[in-house]
Design a protein around this motif. Structure first.
Motif, PDB file in Angstrom:
ATOM      1  N   THR A   1       0.848  -1.191   0.000  1.00  0.00           N
ATOM      2  CA  THR A   1       0.000   0.000   0.000  1.00  0.00           C
ATOM      3  C   THR A   1       0.880   1.237   0.000  1.00  0.00           C
ATOM      4  O   THR A   1       1.857   1.318   0.742  1.00  0.00           O
ATOM      5  CB  THR A   1      -0.903   0.029   1.251  1.00  0.00           C
ATOM      6  N   LEU A   2       0.513   2.213  -0.820  1.00  0.00           N
ATOM      7  CA  LEU A   2       1.174   3.512  -0.864  1.00  0.00           C
ATOM      8  C   LEU A   2       0.322   4.502  -0.094  1.00  0.00           C
ATOM      9  O   LEU A   2      -0.865   4.672  -0.383  1.00  0.00           O
ATOM     10  CB  LEU A   2       1.332   3.991  -2.306  1.00  0.00           C
ATOM     11  N   LEU A   3       0.919   5.147   0.906  1.00  0.00           N
ATOM     12  CA  LEU A   3       0.269   6.198   1.678  1.00  0.00           C
ATOM     13  C   LEU A   3       0.894   7.524   1.265  1.00  0.00           C
ATOM     14  O   LEU A   3       2.121   7.664   1.287  1.00  0.00           O
ATOM     15  CB  LEU A   3       0.494   5.986   3.173  1.00  0.00           C
ATOM     16  N   THR A   4       0.077   8.504   0.904  1.00  0.00           N
ATOM     17  CA  THR A   4       0.578   9.817   0.518  1.00  0.00           C
ATOM     18  C   THR A   4      -0.162  10.863   1.332  1.00  0.00           C
ATOM     19  O   THR A   4      -1.392  10.864   1.368  1.00  0.00           O
ATOM     20  CB  THR A   4       0.341  10.084  -0.983  1.00  0.00           C
ATOM     21  N   GLY A   5       0.611  11.739   1.989  1.00  0.00           N
ATOM     22  CA  GLY A   5      -0.027  12.774   2.781  1.00  0.00           C
ATOM     23  C   GLY A   5       0.949  13.804   3.300  1.00  0.00           C
ATOM     24  O   GLY A   5       2.164  13.630   3.237  1.00  0.00           O
ATOM     25  N   VAL A   6       0.380  14.875   3.828  1.00  0.00           N
ATOM     26  CA  VAL A   6       1.159  15.972   4.383  1.00  0.00           C
ATOM     27  C   VAL A   6       1.469  15.665   5.842  1.00  0.00           C
ATOM     28  O   VAL A   6       0.583  15.265   6.603  1.00  0.00           O
ATOM     29  CB  VAL A   6       0.381  17.300   4.278  1.00  0.00           C
ATOM     30  N   ILE A   7       2.737  15.859   6.201  1.00  0.00           N
ATOM     31  CA  ILE A   7       3.164  15.685   7.587  1.00  0.00           C
ATOM     32  C   ILE A   7       3.819  16.999   8.005  1.00  0.00           C
ATOM     33  O   ILE A   7       4.740  17.485   7.346  1.00  0.00           O
ATOM     34  CB  ILE A   7       4.130  14.500   7.724  1.00  0.00           C
ATOM     35  N   ALA A   8       3.338  17.566   9.100  1.00  0.00           N
ATOM     36  CA  ALA A   8       3.735  18.919   9.497  1.00  0.00           C
ATOM     37  C   ALA A   8       5.176  19.021   9.984  1.00  0.00           C
ATOM     38  O   ALA A   8       5.842  20.011   9.712  1.00  0.00           O
ATOM     39  CB  ALA A   8       2.794  19.429  10.582  1.00  0.00           C
ATOM     40  N   ASP A   9       5.648  18.015  10.711  1.00  0.00           N
ATOM     41  CA  ASP A   9       6.983  18.121  11.292  1.00  0.00           C
ATOM     42  C   ASP A   9       7.484  16.732  11.701  1.00  0.00           C
ATOM     43  O   ASP A   9       6.793  15.733  11.482  1.00  0.00           O
ATOM     44  CB  ASP A   9       6.991  19.084  12.479  1.00  0.00           C
ATOM     45  N   GLN A  10       8.660  16.680  12.297  1.00  0.00           N
ATOM     46  CA  GLN A  10       9.267  15.404  12.670  1.00  0.00           C
ATOM     47  C   GLN A  10       8.453  14.674  13.738  1.00  0.00           C
ATOM     48  O   GLN A  10       8.380  13.449  13.725  1.00  0.00           O
ATOM     49  CB  GLN A  10      10.703  15.625  13.161  1.00  0.00           C
ATOM     50  N   ALA A  11       7.838  15.411  14.641  1.00  0.00           N
ATOM     51  CA  ALA A  11       7.009  14.784  15.669  1.00  0.00           C
ATOM     52  C   ALA A  11       5.799  14.088  15.036  1.00  0.00           C
ATOM     53  O   ALA A  11       5.423  12.976  15.430  1.00  0.00           O
ATOM     54  CB  ALA A  11       6.559  15.813  16.699  1.00  0.00           C
ATOM     55  N   ALA A  12       5.197  14.735  14.050  1.00  0.00           N
ATOM     56  CA  ALA A  12       4.059  14.137  13.352  1.00  0.00           C
ATOM     57  C   ALA A  12       4.503  12.913  12.553  1.00  0.00           C
ATOM     58  O   ALA A  12       3.790  11.904  12.495  1.00  0.00           O
ATOM     59  CB  ALA A  12       3.394  15.163  12.444  1.00  0.00           C
ATOM     60  N   LEU A  13       5.685  12.979  11.953  1.00  0.00           N
ATOM     61  CA  LEU A  13       6.224  11.822  11.232  1.00  0.00           C
ATOM     62  C   LEU A  13       6.412  10.659  12.193  1.00  0.00           C
ATOM     63  O   LEU A  13       6.059   9.522  11.887  1.00  0.00           O
ATOM     64  CB  LEU A  13       7.548  12.174  10.553  1.00  0.00           C
ATOM     65  N   ARG A  14       6.931  10.937  13.366  1.00  0.00           N
ATOM     66  CA  ARG A  14       7.116   9.892  14.379  1.00  0.00           C
ATOM     67  C   ARG A  14       5.771   9.263  14.748  1.00  0.00           C
ATOM     68  O   ARG A  14       5.660   8.056  14.914  1.00  0.00           O
ATOM     69  CB  ARG A  14       7.798  10.478  15.613  1.00  0.00           C
ATOM     70  N   GLY A  15       4.735  10.076  14.837  1.00  0.00           N
ATOM     71  CA  GLY A  15       3.404   9.555  15.134  1.00  0.00           C
ATOM     72  C   GLY A  15       2.908   8.594  14.064  1.00  0.00           C
ATOM     73  O   GLY A  15       2.321   7.559  14.367  1.00  0.00           O
ATOM     74  N   VAL A  16       3.152   8.929  12.813  1.00  0.00           N
ATOM     75  CA  VAL A  16       2.755   8.049  11.705  1.00  0.00           C
ATOM     76  C   VAL A  16       3.540   6.736  11.777  1.00  0.00           C
ATOM     77  O   VAL A  16       2.968   5.648  11.634  1.00  0.00           O
ATOM     78  CB  VAL A  16       2.969   8.737  10.342  1.00  0.00           C
ATOM     79  N   LEU A  17       4.833   6.834  12.016  1.00  0.00           N
ATOM     80  CA  LEU A  17       5.659   5.625  12.116  1.00  0.00           C
ATOM     81  C   LEU A  17       5.230   4.765  13.301  1.00  0.00           C
ATOM     82  O   LEU A  17       5.218   3.529  13.218  1.00  0.00           O
ATOM     83  CB  LEU A  17       7.136   5.991  12.213  1.00  0.00           C
ATOM     84  N   ASP A  18       4.845   5.404  14.401  1.00  0.00           N
ATOM     85  CA  ASP A  18       4.336   4.659  15.563  1.00  0.00           C
ATOM     86  C   ASP A  18       3.054   3.903  15.217  1.00  0.00           C
ATOM     87  O   ASP A  18       2.846   2.779  15.671  1.00  0.00           O
ATOM     88  CB  ASP A  18       4.089   5.601  16.739  1.00  0.00           C
TER      89      ASP A  18
END
Length: 75
Positions: A41-58
């Motif tokens: 699956t390909l997920l495409t979206g806007v991530i505001a900052d590194q903390a938000a990226l960490r949330g997605v990875l979590d």
């Protein structure tokens, strides 16, 4: 951080996971476009900052998904 700064620094990410997401799993990523790919699956979206990226990875980790690629889309 003010709203103007956050909006100017948002980045579009593309993330590929090995698994095909069903409707239930895709709800975890409601701010992302989810598209099936060959074997994942390909997920495409806007991530505001590194903390938000960490949330997605979590979230990926919590669902037991296998990350196969992650990159910043250069628009």
């Amino acid at each position: 951080m003010n709203d103007t700064y956050a909006k100017q620094n948002r980045v579009v990410y593309q993330i590929i996971v090995r698994e095909t997401l069903g409707a239930e799993e895709a709800q975890w990523f409601e701010d992302f476009a989810c598209m099936p790919t060959n074997g994942g699956t390909l997920l495409t979206g806007v991530i505001a900052d590194q903390a938000a990226l960490r949330g997605v990875l979590d979230k990926l980790f919590a669902l037991g998904l296998t990350l196969t690629a992650l990159w910043v889309r250069d628009d």
